[in-house]
Design a protein around this motif. Sequence first.
Motif, mmCIF file in Angstrom:
data_model
loop_
_atom_site.group_PDB
_atom_site.id
_atom_site.type_symbol
_atom_site.label_atom_id
_atom_site.label_comp_id
_atom_site.label_asym_id
_atom_site.label_seq_id
_atom_site.Cartn_x
_atom_site.Cartn_y
_atom_site.Cartn_z
ATOM 1 N N ARG A 19 0.824 -1.213 0.000
ATOM 2 C CA ARG A 19 0.000 0.000 0.000
ATOM 3 C C ARG A 19 0.859 1.265 0.000
ATOM 4 O O ARG A 19 1.697 1.463 0.873
ATOM 5 C CB ARG A 19 -0.930 -0.010 1.213
ATOM 6 C CG ARG A 19 -1.775 1.242 1.375
ATOM 7 C CD ARG A 19 -2.848 1.019 2.418
ATOM 8 N NE ARG A 19 -3.978 0.265 1.867
ATOM 9 C CZ ARG A 19 -5.011 -0.181 2.602
ATOM 10 N NH1 ARG A 19 -5.026 0.022 3.909
ATOM 11 N NH2 ARG A 19 -5.993 -0.839 2.022
ATOM 12 N N ILE A 20 0.615 2.123 -0.990
ATOM 13 C CA ILE A 20 1.317 3.396 -1.138
ATOM 14 C C ILE A 20 0.322 4.541 -0.916
ATOM 15 O O ILE A 20 -0.743 4.570 -1.527
ATOM 16 C CB ILE A 20 1.928 3.538 -2.541
ATOM 17 C CG1 ILE A 20 2.931 2.410 -2.816
ATOM 18 C CG2 ILE A 20 2.603 4.907 -2.711
ATOM 19 C CD1 ILE A 20 3.432 2.381 -4.253
ATOM 20 N N PHE A 21 0.689 5.482 -0.060
ATOM 21 C CA PHE A 21 -0.077 6.718 0.081
ATOM 22 C C PHE A 21 0.701 7.865 -0.549
ATOM 23 O O PHE A 21 1.876 8.078 -0.223
ATOM 24 C CB PHE A 21 -0.327 7.049 1.558
ATOM 25 C CG PHE A 21 -1.412 6.244 2.200
ATOM 26 C CD1 PHE A 21 -2.746 6.565 1.991
ATOM 27 C CD2 PHE A 21 -1.107 5.164 3.027
ATOM 28 C CE1 PHE A 21 -3.760 5.825 2.590
ATOM 29 C CE2 PHE A 21 -2.110 4.427 3.632
ATOM 30 C CZ PHE A 21 -3.440 4.748 3.415
ATOM 31 N N ALA A 22 0.055 8.604 -1.438
ATOM 32 C CA ALA A 22 0.624 9.819 -2.020
ATOM 33 C C ALA A 22 0.078 11.009 -1.234
ATOM 34 O O ALA A 22 -1.128 11.241 -1.197
ATOM 35 C CB ALA A 22 0.244 9.943 -3.492
ATOM 36 N N VAL A 23 0.984 11.753 -0.591
ATOM 37 C CA VAL A 23 0.587 12.841 0.308
ATOM 38 C C VAL A 23 1.090 14.160 -0.262
ATOM 39 O O VAL A 23 2.242 14.276 -0.672
ATOM 40 C CB VAL A 23 1.168 12.610 1.725
ATOM 41 C CG1 VAL A 23 0.771 13.734 2.653
ATOM 42 C CG2 VAL A 23 0.692 11.273 2.279
ATOM 43 N N ARG A 71 0.356 17.622 6.926
ATOM 44 C CA ARG A 71 0.552 16.316 6.318
ATOM 45 C C ARG A 71 1.188 15.333 7.310
ATOM 46 O O ARG A 71 0.853 14.147 7.321
ATOM 47 C CB ARG A 71 1.397 16.446 5.056
ATOM 48 C CG ARG A 71 0.593 17.075 3.931
ATOM 49 C CD ARG A 71 1.287 16.920 2.612
ATOM 50 N NE ARG A 71 1.881 18.134 2.117
ATOM 51 C CZ ARG A 71 1.224 19.203 1.709
ATOM 52 N NH1 ARG A 71 -0.087 19.231 1.793
ATOM 53 N NH2 ARG A 71 1.861 20.259 1.224
ATOM 54 N N TYR A 72 2.107 15.824 8.128
ATOM 55 C CA TYR A 72 2.677 14.947 9.156
ATOM 56 C C TYR A 72 1.586 14.487 10.119
ATOM 57 O O TYR A 72 1.523 13.305 10.486
ATOM 58 C CB TYR A 72 3.786 15.671 9.919
ATOM 59 C CG TYR A 72 4.255 14.902 11.133
ATOM 60 C CD1 TYR A 72 4.982 13.714 10.985
ATOM 61 C CD2 TYR A 72 3.944 15.337 12.420
ATOM 62 C CE1 TYR A 72 5.383 12.987 12.096
ATOM 63 C CE2 TYR A 72 4.346 14.613 13.532
ATOM 64 C CZ TYR A 72 5.071 13.446 13.368
ATOM 65 O OH TYR A 72 5.465 12.723 14.464
ATOM 66 N N ASP A 73 0.724 15.396 10.507
ATOM 67 C CA ASP A 73 -0.387 15.030 11.397
ATOM 68 C C ASP A 73 -1.306 14.008 10.726
ATOM 69 O O ASP A 73 -1.793 13.071 11.374
ATOM 70 C CB ASP A 73 -1.192 16.272 11.787
ATOM 71 C CG ASP A 73 -0.422 17.199 12.713
ATOM 72 O OD1 ASP A 73 0.530 16.724 13.374
ATOM 73 O OD2 ASP A 73 -0.747 18.401 12.764
ATOM 74 N N GLU A 108 11.461 15.358 8.268
ATOM 75 C CA GLU A 108 12.267 14.488 9.118
ATOM 76 C C GLU A 108 11.393 13.712 10.104
ATOM 77 O O GLU A 108 11.611 12.510 10.333
ATOM 78 C CB GLU A 108 13.306 15.323 9.870
ATOM 79 C CG GLU A 108 14.269 14.502 10.707
ATOM 80 C CD GLU A 108 15.322 15.357 11.393
ATOM 81 O OE1 GLU A 108 16.257 14.780 11.976
ATOM 82 O OE2 GLU A 108 15.206 16.601 11.344
ATOM 83 N N LEU A 109 10.400 14.381 10.675
ATOM 84 C CA LEU A 109 9.491 13.716 11.605
ATOM 85 C C LEU A 109 8.729 12.584 10.916
ATOM 86 O O LEU A 109 8.556 11.502 11.491
ATOM 87 C CB LEU A 109 8.506 14.729 12.192
ATOM 88 C CG LEU A 109 9.060 15.712 13.217
ATOM 89 C CD1 LEU A 109 8.026 16.789 13.547
ATOM 90 C CD2 LEU A 109 9.486 14.979 14.497
ATOM 91 N N ALA A 110 8.281 12.835 9.683
ATOM 92 C CA ALA A 110 7.558 11.805 8.935
ATOM 93 C C ALA A 110 8.455 10.611 8.646
ATOM 94 O O ALA A 110 8.032 9.453 8.762
ATOM 95 C CB ALA A 110 7.005 12.388 7.638
#
Length: 208
Positions: A19-23, A71-73, A108-110
């Motif tokens: 599964r790939i998510f494009a954000v 986006r990180y959230d 970096e967080l992601a």
Amino acid sequence: NSIGIAGDEIKEKPDNTYRIFAVGGSTTYGYIERASETWPGYLQQIINEKITDKEIEVINAGISGGATEGRYDLIKNKLLSFDPDLIIMFDGWNDDRFNVKKTIQNWELACKLGKDEGFDTIIIVQPLPITGLRVLTEQEIGYSFLNLKYLQKSQQYVDALEELDNVCTETADFRSIFDYIQEPIFYDDGHTMSFGNKIIAENVFSVI
């Protein structure tokens, strides 16, 4: 759907599915094109044609207007529960109004979250009409002087990619992917037409 992204409800991932998510923002979500003509839509088509021995699912998790902090959230609080294998963050333009260090920190967080939770991350610095060496078409020339500050900021993003490679699975600078393309690519100062989305998808597939 119920978590605020385009498309149907996300189902539990089958055991045999990658599964790939494009954000990203509206350049991922889509501007006026159909879902199949966004870059995540084209990426799914390319994968279906070229990888036949695995079940790979691309989910468009783009949200118009958002920046990397949101986006990180989204990744941490919503997408993580749907068992991602790979998250692609296609970013830069919407962070133009924020501090560069904050944007890099969000990437970096992601990536660190991916390491901790077992999914891969790809960070992509997106192109605009003013990036790269491309000669703009007559349709696009009116936008050539918009977003000039993105030139400097995007370079700072790219300068940080080497450091991000220590925590991210992969990083990529897409600012020049449209060089030498003589057909119109952009609707405006940042949104790509279907033709441009297909080129983005081809380049994303190469990175993958």
